[in-house]
Design a protein around this motif. Structure first.
Motif, PDB file in Angstrom:
ATOM      1  N   GLY A 179       0.817  -1.211   0.000  1.00  0.00           N
ATOM      2  CA  GLY A 179       0.000   0.000   0.000  1.00  0.00           C
ATOM      3  C   GLY A 179       0.848   1.257   0.000  1.00  0.00           C
ATOM      4  O   GLY A 179       0.635   2.169  -0.794  1.00  0.00           O
ATOM      5  N   ASP A 180       1.849   1.310   0.898  1.00  0.00           N
ATOM      6  CA  ASP A 180       2.729   2.480   0.983  1.00  0.00           C
ATOM      7  C   ASP A 180       3.946   2.113   1.832  1.00  0.00           C
ATOM      8  O   ASP A 180       3.956   1.079   2.498  1.00  0.00           O
ATOM      9  N   VAL A 181       4.950   2.997   1.798  1.00  0.00           N
ATOM     10  CA  VAL A 181       6.188   2.766   2.533  1.00  0.00           C
ATOM     11  C   VAL A 181       6.569   4.017   3.305  1.00  0.00           C
ATOM     12  O   VAL A 181       6.446   5.134   2.789  1.00  0.00           O
ATOM     13  N   ARG A 182       7.020   3.854   4.534  1.00  0.00           N
ATOM     14  CA  ARG A 182       7.492   4.948   5.365  1.00  0.00           C
ATOM     15  C   ARG A 182       8.986   4.793   5.609  1.00  0.00           C
ATOM     16  O   ARG A 182       9.511   3.694   5.665  1.00  0.00           O
ATOM     17  N   ARG A 183       9.676   5.936   5.785  1.00  0.00           N
ATOM     18  CA  ARG A 183      11.102   5.923   6.129  1.00  0.00           C
ATOM     19  C   ARG A 183      11.272   6.923   7.273  1.00  0.00           C
ATOM     20  O   ARG A 183      11.268   8.125   7.071  1.00  0.00           O
ATOM     21  N   SER A 184      11.388   6.419   8.509  1.00  0.00           N
ATOM     22  CA  SER A 184      11.293   7.286   9.686  1.00  0.00           C
ATOM     23  C   SER A 184      12.628   7.705  10.275  1.00  0.00           C
ATOM     24  O   SER A 184      12.718   8.706  10.972  1.00  0.00           O
ATOM     25  N   GLY A 185      13.682   6.909  10.051  1.00  0.00           N
ATOM     26  CA  GLY A 185      14.990   7.262  10.589  1.00  0.00           C
ATOM     27  C   GLY A 185      15.340   6.633  11.921  1.00  0.00           C
ATOM     28  O   GLY A 185      16.332   7.008  12.532  1.00  0.00           O
ATOM     29  N   SER A 186      14.552   5.659  12.381  1.00  0.00           N
ATOM     30  CA  SER A 186      14.863   4.961  13.628  1.00  0.00           C
ATOM     31  C   SER A 186      14.463   3.500  13.493  1.00  0.00           C
ATOM     32  O   SER A 186      13.275   3.171  13.508  1.00  0.00           O
ATOM     33  N   ALA A 187      15.446   2.630  13.359  1.00  0.00           N
ATOM     34  CA  ALA A 187      15.166   1.202  13.227  1.00  0.00           C
ATOM     35  C   ALA A 187      14.451   0.657  14.461  1.00  0.00           C
ATOM     36  O   ALA A 187      13.539  -0.169  14.351  1.00  0.00           O
ATOM     37  N   ALA A 188      14.857   1.112  15.640  1.00  0.00           N
ATOM     38  CA  ALA A 188      14.239   0.628  16.877  1.00  0.00           C
ATOM     39  C   ALA A 188      12.746   0.931  16.905  1.00  0.00           C
ATOM     40  O   ALA A 188      11.930   0.071  17.262  1.00  0.00           O
ATOM     41  N   LEU A 189      12.379   2.146  16.517  1.00  0.00           N
ATOM     42  CA  LEU A 189      10.960   2.498  16.503  1.00  0.00           C
ATOM     43  C   LEU A 189      10.226   1.831  15.344  1.00  0.00           C
ATOM     44  O   LEU A 189       9.053   1.472  15.481  1.00  0.00           O
ATOM     45  N   ASP A 190      10.892   1.649  14.211  1.00  0.00           N
ATOM     46  CA  ASP A 190      10.253   0.922  13.111  1.00  0.00           C
ATOM     47  C   ASP A 190       9.819  -0.459  13.570  1.00  0.00           C
ATOM     48  O   ASP A 190       8.696  -0.905  13.318  1.00  0.00           O
ATOM     49  N   MET A 191      10.711  -1.157  14.264  1.00  0.00           N
ATOM     50  CA  MET A 191      10.384  -2.503  14.713  1.00  0.00           C
ATOM     51  C   MET A 191       9.355  -2.486  15.843  1.00  0.00           C
ATOM     52  O   MET A 191       8.479  -3.355  15.907  1.00  0.00           O
ATOM     53  N   ALA A 192       9.446  -1.508  16.719  1.00  0.00           N
ATOM     54  CA  ALA A 192       8.440  -1.374  17.779  1.00  0.00           C
ATOM     55  C   ALA A 192       7.064  -1.114  17.177  1.00  0.00           C
ATOM     56  O   ALA A 192       6.055  -1.647  17.654  1.00  0.00           O
ATOM     57  N   TYR A 193       7.024  -0.320  16.118  1.00  0.00           N
ATOM     58  CA  TYR A 193       5.755  -0.021  15.446  1.00  0.00           C
ATOM     59  C   TYR A 193       5.199  -1.256  14.740  1.00  0.00           C
ATOM     60  O   TYR A 193       3.981  -1.439  14.659  1.00  0.00           O
ATOM     61  N   VAL A 194       6.091  -2.097  14.214  1.00  0.00           N
ATOM     62  CA  VAL A 194       5.627  -3.366  13.643  1.00  0.00           C
ATOM     63  C   VAL A 194       4.997  -4.216  14.741  1.00  0.00           C
ATOM     64  O   VAL A 194       3.918  -4.799  14.568  1.00  0.00           O
ATOM     65  N   ALA A 195       5.661  -4.284  15.889  1.00  0.00           N
ATOM     66  CA  ALA A 195       5.131  -5.069  17.012  1.00  0.00           C
ATOM     67  C   ALA A 195       3.771  -4.551  17.460  1.00  0.00           C
ATOM     68  O   ALA A 195       2.904  -5.326  17.868  1.00  0.00           O
ATOM     69  N   ALA A 196       3.586  -3.237  17.375  1.00  0.00           N
ATOM     70  CA  ALA A 196       2.331  -2.623  17.818  1.00  0.00           C
ATOM     71  C   ALA A 196       1.259  -2.607  16.735  1.00  0.00           C
ATOM     72  O   ALA A 196       0.150  -2.118  16.967  1.00  0.00           O
ATOM     73  N   GLY A 197       1.581  -3.129  15.552  1.00  0.00           N
ATOM     74  CA  GLY A 197       0.598  -3.166  14.470  1.00  0.00           C
ATOM     75  C   GLY A 197       0.442  -1.858  13.724  1.00  0.00           C
ATOM     76  O   GLY A 197      -0.467  -1.709  12.912  1.00  0.00           O
ATOM     77  N   ARG A 198       1.326  -0.899  13.959  1.00  0.00           N
ATOM     78  CA  ARG A 198       1.259   0.384  13.255  1.00  0.00           C
ATOM     79  C   ARG A 198       1.821   0.254  11.847  1.00  0.00           C
ATOM     80  O   ARG A 198       1.308   0.863  10.906  1.00  0.00           O
ATOM     81  N   PHE A 199       2.910  -0.498  11.721  1.00  0.00           N
ATOM     82  CA  PHE A 199       3.443  -0.908  10.429  1.00  0.00           C
ATOM     83  C   PHE A 199       3.172  -2.399  10.273  1.00  0.00           C
ATOM     84  O   PHE A 199       3.213  -3.155  11.248  1.00  0.00           O
ATOM     85  N   ASP A 200       2.944  -2.811   9.039  1.00  0.00           N
ATOM     86  CA  ASP A 200       2.720  -4.239   8.783  1.00  0.00           C
ATOM     87  C   ASP A 200       4.031  -4.997   8.640  1.00  0.00           C
ATOM     88  O   ASP A 200       4.069  -6.216   8.855  1.00  0.00           O
TER      89      ASP A 200
END
Length: 258
Positions: A179-200
């Protein structure tokens, strides 16, 4: 809360306070260039030392490895892997998206994890076998059946721009399917967001163990998978990571092999 996780949370909050104070006066901070487009500030160093000092008050025999050179020899049975400020460039630029990342390896296996966002007050935690939480509430990865409609996260090879062409080829394949891609600048938060269901899902190459150690356990305890680009189970060794729900990881690995 597990005793060691409780200490890690306290250490993360101490570091978070240092980072928050530094954020308000970041224009006056000394900044060094570690490598191409790779920065470190005095706040990174102060936060890392504060984490080590806090944990050593309770566990003086444990060993440590931190991004900013915080290597402390000790009992290798318990090894803390620390990124005191994941997202330093965001921090320097005043973009409020960065985190403290602390993981504990027990006999070489991920056992405890904390990712703390001091700007939002969001505390992501996980203990092996006990699930993952955000501010004390259970979190889960999404269960997308394929890449269609998913929102994914990644990062560009800003430290090795000669690798951009190869990266963009796989990016195009993935982008055409999701659907879309985000580039946030923090790997730790990217993975935390995956765990929280914010990113797939999330994928990145050229990362260090401290970037993804805590995030890996968060995703696993939230019901997701963490692999390398070949679908193997050693992303901390290979420096390449893919994570998300099972079907998303399968789709990403397949696209990355094209």
């Amino acid at each position: 809360m597990h005793a060691m996780l409780n200490i890690a949370v306290r250490a993360a909050r101490v570091a978070g306070n240092i980072i928050s104070r530094g954020y308000e006066s970041r224009a006056d901070l000394a900044t060094e260039l570690k490598g191409e487009n790779d920065y470190v500030t005095q706040i990174d160093k102060e936060a890392e030392q504060a984490i080590i000092d806090k944990i050593r008050q309770s566990f003086p025999d444990h060993s440590f490895v931190g991004e900013e050179g915080g290597i402390v020899e000790g009992d290798e049975t318990f090894k803390w892997v620390i990124d005191p400020l994941d997202g330093t460039t965001n921090f320097i630029k005043g973009i409020p998206h960065f985190a403290v990342s602390i993981a504990l390896l027990y006999k070489g296996k991920l056992d405890q994890a904390v990712v703390f966002d001091p700007m939002r007050g969001e505390l992501f935690t996980a203990s092996k076998g006990s699930g993952a939480q955000l501010n004390g509430y259970r979190i889960r990865c999404t269960k997308s059946r394929d890449l269609s409609g998913t929102v994914l996260a990644t990062a560009f090879p800003f430290k090795k721009k000669e690798a951009l062409n190869g990266y963009m080829s796989s990016f195009s394949t993935i982008f055409s399917q999701c659907g879309d891609v985000r580039r946030s600048g923090s790997a730790a938060l990217d993975m935390a967001y995956v765990a929280a269901g914010r990113f797939d899902g999330y994928w990145e190459k050229g990362i260090k163990p401290w970037d993804i150690a805590a995030g890996s356990l968060l995703v696993q305890e939230a019901g997701g998978l963490v692999t390398d680009f070949d679908g193997g189970h050693e992303p901390m060794r290979t420096g390449a990571v893919v994570c998300g729900g099972a079907k998303v990881v399968q789709g990403l690995v397949r696209a990355l092999k094209v």
